[in-house]
Design an enzyme around this catalytic site. Structure first.
Site, PDB file in Angstrom:
ATOM      1  N   ARG A  10     -12.797  -9.482   1.310  1.00 51.26           N
ATOM      2  CA  ARG A  10     -12.407  -9.478   2.724  1.00 51.26           C
ATOM      3  C   ARG A  10     -13.637  -9.647   3.630  1.00 51.26           C
ATOM      4  NH1 ARG A  10      -6.863  -6.821   3.929  1.00 51.26           N
ATOM      5  NH2 ARG A  10      -5.798  -7.373   2.018  1.00 51.26           N
ATOM      6  N   ARG A  60       0.874  -1.182   0.000  1.00 57.10           N
ATOM      7  CA  ARG A  60       0.000   0.000   0.000  1.00 57.10           C
ATOM      8  C   ARG A  60       0.908   1.228   0.000  1.00 57.10           C
ATOM      9  NH1 ARG A  60      -3.235  -2.709   4.908  1.00 57.10           N
ATOM     10  NH2 ARG A  60      -4.549  -4.128   3.687  1.00 57.10           N
ATOM     11  N   ARG A  93     -10.851   2.911   5.947  1.00 59.47           N
ATOM     12  CA  ARG A  93      -9.396   2.830   5.825  1.00 59.47           C
ATOM     13  C   ARG A  93      -8.955   3.226   4.412  1.00 59.47           C
ATOM     14  NH1 ARG A  93      -6.628  -2.748   7.482  1.00 59.47           N
ATOM     15  NH2 ARG A  93      -7.264  -3.362   5.386  1.00 59.47           N
TER      16      ARG A  93
HETATM   17  P1  ADP Z   1      -6.641  -4.564  10.672  1.00 60.72           P
HETATM   18  O1  ADP Z   1      -5.184  -4.411  10.955  1.00 60.72           O
HETATM   19  O2  ADP Z   1      -7.296  -5.518  11.609  1.00 60.72           O
HETATM   20  O3  ADP Z   1      -6.923  -4.891   9.252  1.00 60.72           O
HETATM   21  P2  ADP Z   1      -6.682  -1.699  11.125  1.00 60.72           P
HETATM   22  O4  ADP Z   1      -5.918  -1.566  12.375  1.00 60.72           O
HETATM   23  O5  ADP Z   1      -6.033  -1.296   9.847  1.00 60.72           O
HETATM   24  O6  ADP Z   1      -7.319  -3.139  10.960  1.00 60.72           O
HETATM   25  O7  ADP Z   1      -8.021  -0.842  11.323  1.00 60.72           O
HETATM   26  C1  ADP Z   1      -8.944  -0.642  10.262  1.00 60.72           C
HETATM   27  C2  ADP Z   1      -9.526   0.769  10.377  1.00 60.72           C
HETATM   28  O8  ADP Z   1     -10.347   0.839  11.541  1.00 60.72           O
HETATM   29  C3  ADP Z   1      -8.456   1.837  10.550  1.00 60.72           C
HETATM   30  O9  ADP Z   1      -8.819   2.962   9.769  1.00 60.72           O
HETATM   31  C4  ADP Z   1      -8.466   2.170  12.041  1.00 60.72           C
HETATM   32  O10 ADP Z   1      -8.108   3.490  12.285  1.00 60.72           O
HETATM   33  C5  ADP Z   1      -9.919   1.904  12.413  1.00 60.72           C
HETATM   34  N1  ADP Z   1     -10.165   1.444  13.790  1.00 60.72           N
HETATM   35  C6  ADP Z   1      -9.418   0.542  14.487  1.00 60.72           C
HETATM   36  N2  ADP Z   1      -9.978   0.328  15.700  1.00 60.72           N
HETATM   37  C7  ADP Z   1     -11.091   1.102  15.778  1.00 60.72           C
HETATM   38  C8  ADP Z   1     -12.097   1.328  16.787  1.00 60.72           C
HETATM   39  N3  ADP Z   1     -12.063   0.705  17.950  1.00 60.72           N
HETATM   40  N4  ADP Z   1     -13.072   2.187  16.491  1.00 60.72           N
HETATM   41  C9  ADP Z   1     -13.144   2.813  15.290  1.00 60.72           C
HETATM   42  N5  ADP Z   1     -12.222   2.663  14.308  1.00 60.72           N
HETATM   43  C10 ADP Z   1     -11.215   1.815  14.540  1.00 60.72           C
HETATM   44  P1  5GP Z   2      -3.374  -7.175   4.960  1.00 66.68           P
HETATM   45  O1  5GP Z   2      -3.366  -7.483   3.496  1.00 66.68           O
HETATM   46  O2  5GP Z   2      -4.615  -6.376   5.347  1.00 66.68           O
HETATM   47  O3  5GP Z   2      -2.116  -6.583   5.459  1.00 66.68           O
HETATM   48  O4  5GP Z   2      -3.524  -8.576   5.715  1.00 66.68           O
HETATM   49  C1  5GP Z   2      -4.559  -9.464   5.378  1.00 66.68           C
HETATM   50  C2  5GP Z   2      -4.651 -10.577   6.358  1.00 66.68           C
HETATM   51  O5  5GP Z   2      -3.459 -11.355   6.307  1.00 66.68           O
HETATM   52  C3  5GP Z   2      -4.788 -10.134   7.824  1.00 66.68           C
HETATM   53  O6  5GP Z   2      -5.824 -10.913   8.403  1.00 66.68           O
HETATM   54  C4  5GP Z   2      -3.476 -10.482   8.444  1.00 66.68           C
HETATM   55  O7  5GP Z   2      -3.625 -10.854   9.800  1.00 66.68           O
HETATM   56  C5  5GP Z   2      -3.065 -11.671   7.607  1.00 66.68           C
HETATM   57  N1  5GP Z   2      -1.620 -11.902   7.645  1.00 66.68           N
HETATM   58  C6  5GP Z   2      -0.629 -10.984   7.636  1.00 66.68           C
HETATM   59  N2  5GP Z   2       0.564 -11.575   7.713  1.00 66.68           N
HETATM   60  C7  5GP Z   2       0.327 -12.915   7.772  1.00 66.68           C
HETATM   61  C8  5GP Z   2       1.166 -14.060   7.881  1.00 66.68           C
HETATM   62  O8  5GP Z   2       2.374 -14.005   7.948  1.00 66.68           O
HETATM   63  N3  5GP Z   2       0.545 -15.264   7.917  1.00 66.68           N
HETATM   64  C9  5GP Z   2      -0.807 -15.402   7.856  1.00 66.68           C
HETATM   65  N4  5GP Z   2      -1.305 -16.629   7.933  1.00 66.68           N
HETATM   66  N5  5GP Z   2      -1.616 -14.342   7.757  1.00 66.68           N
HETATM   67  C10 5GP Z   2      -1.067 -13.115   7.708  1.00 66.68           C
END
Ligand code: ADP
Ligand code: 5GP
Length: 403
Positions: A280, A176, A269
């Site tokens: 997703r 990204r 996001r």
């Molecule tokens: P993940 O890593 O599980 O994919 P992220 O940490 O990237 O999720 O969070 C996804 C989006 O939700 C982000 O824009 C983040 O700022 C927002 N976010 C995370 N926790 C909360 C919360 N408790 N309330 C509202 N927004 C949240």
């Molecule tokens: P993102 O593309 O949003 O970074 O990640 C997508 C998903 O892949 C998330 O659910 C994250 O937890 C998972 N993920 C990230 N790294 C790993 C990894 O090393 N192993 C596995 N099994 N899942 C991962």
């Protein structure tokens, strides 16, 4: 040096005590395991400067076997000692190095090696680096995409920078805008990652939302080697694989307050296309169901209010305000000179550094305690402890070497 004499080239002759005679060349060591096998460890002329060879002489067939070698190999040894610990492992001690890099285990018949022998259909040996002391169990954080795993992990790492380290996964997905290679992920070609998976370099891997993701063994080990507690952000399939592996960890599942809120977060996001968001969200349904699988996760946290969820996360990790400055004592580095001898008493190895070029006050005899080791190939062997031994006390163990 060490239990076994140093050997060089491999000209066999029948009646040598070990059943073999090697023409001397420098820094090879031979160790007998059981009645039939002799493991010769060291750099040979044919090997490049960055590898250490292992050859096996099978006395039952009088033949040399070159095994498949797995795990992270030690850097070439200027000299080393080697001692059989049991029928399964050989301890190799690098000379002229410090205790953060001098203890290595060559596994020759552990459960992992036996499994790999069946898989490869060849003789297999596997290296595992020995690490003094133990680190806290890694933390596996799982949950559907957009639930807030990354946000919670960032908060934890910001508040406790010296305590936690992130396991940088490999992925075949494109970076990204804000993502850096080697920091957020190791962005990798599928063919390269598939080859590394085949070579047993991964602790776990999974196909997630159409891409390959995986945690390399090295990703976890580099964090724990720095004395930090490792955090893994992986999907539920990955969590399941880690649960089934030898790595002991704490497993936490993060839930959204509702499916609608999850969708809102994923959209807000703004990092995925509509098609990817749909994919997703479809996968999220299955992940939420699996999150409740009995015996998989130790803790489930609902990420409704971010601050509240973060507080609960800290609580279950035993982190109050007062721990901010707590420092785990790091074992002090011990120097093992080139010239040393080793002997074994049960699970303890006495290392006698006969010609120490150390300060006069430095101890020249150490006891390496292997009674509480954990882990092993293809990762590190942890839980070693080292003590200085006073020669005058007839082997009575002195104090543990800590800074
Ligand atoms: P993940 O890593 O599980 O994919 P992220 O940490 O990237 O999720 O969070 C996804 C989006 O939700 C982000 O824009 C983040 O700022 C927002 N976010 C995370 N926790 C909360 C919360 N408790 N309330 C509202 N927004 C949240
Ligand atoms: P993102 O593309 O949003 O970074 O990640 C997508 C998903 O892949 C998330 O659910 C994250 O937890 C998972 N993920 C990230 N790294 C790993 C990894 O090393 N192993 C596995 N099994 N899942 C991962």
């Amino acid at each position: 040096m060490g239990e076994a004499p140093a050997f060089f080239e491999d000209d066999l002759q029948g009646d040598f005590p070990n059943g073999l005679l090697l023409k001397s060349k420098g820094c090879e060591t031979a160790v007998n395991i059981g009645c039939n096998k002799t493991y010769v460890i060291g750099a040979t002329e044919k090997e490049s400067a960055c590898t250490i060879g292992v050859r096996i002489f099978d006395k039952s067939t009088s033949k040399w076997v070159i095994p498949t070698v797995l795990g992270t190999k030690p850097k070439p040894l200027g000299g080393h000692s080697a001692i059989a610990l049991d029928e399964d492992r050989i301890l190799v001690i690098k000379g002229n190095s410090t205790s953060d890099d001098c203890f290595w285990f060559l596994e020759v018949n552990t459960a992992f090696v036996r499994e790999q022998k069946t898989r490869f259909g060849t003789e297999v040996v596997a290296w595992s680096k020995g690490v003094i002391g133990e680190s806290e169990k890694p933390i596996v954080i799982s949950g559907p995409s957009g639930v807030g795993k990354g946000t919670l992990i960032s908060k934890l790492m910001e508040e406790f920078p010296s305590m936690f380290g992130f396991s940088v996964s490999h992925t075949t997905r494109a970076p990204r805008n804000n993502e850096q290679n080697g920091v957020h992920y190791h962005f990798t070609e599928r063919s390269v990652m598939e080859k590394d998976i085949k070579d047993e370099k991964f602790l776990e891997f999974a196909a997630v939302h159409g891409n390959l993701y995986g945690t390399s063994i090295e990703a976890v080990e580099v964090v724990t080697d720095r004395g930090k507690r490792c955090i893994l952000d992986i999907d539920v399939q990955g969590a399941r694989s880690v649960r089934a592996s030898a790595l002991e960890a704490v497993f936490i599942f993060i839930c959204p307050p509702s499916f609608e809120e999850l969708e809102k977060r994923l959209r807000s996001r703004g990092t995925e296309t509509e098609e990817q968001i749909q994919k997703r969200l479809r996968n999220a349904k299955a992940e939420l169901e699996q999150g409740n699988s009995p015996g998989l996760f130790d803790h489930i946290l609902v990420n409704d209010d971010l601050e509240k969820c973060y507080k609960n996360l800290k609580k279950l990790l035993g982190l109050g305000e007062c721990v901010k400055t707590t420092k785990i004592p790091v074992p002090k580095l011990v120097h093992i000179p080139l010239e040393h001898t080793v002997s074994k008493i049960d699970q303890k190895i006495l290392i006698n550094c006969t010609a120490p070029k150390q300060e006069k006050s430095a101890p020249n005899m150490f006891m390496l305690d292997l009674s509480s080791t954990k882990g092993g190939a293809p990762g590190r062997t942890r839980g070693l402890s080292i003590y200085a031994v006073e020669p005058s006390t007839n082997g009575v163990i002195g104090s543990e070497v800590l800074s």
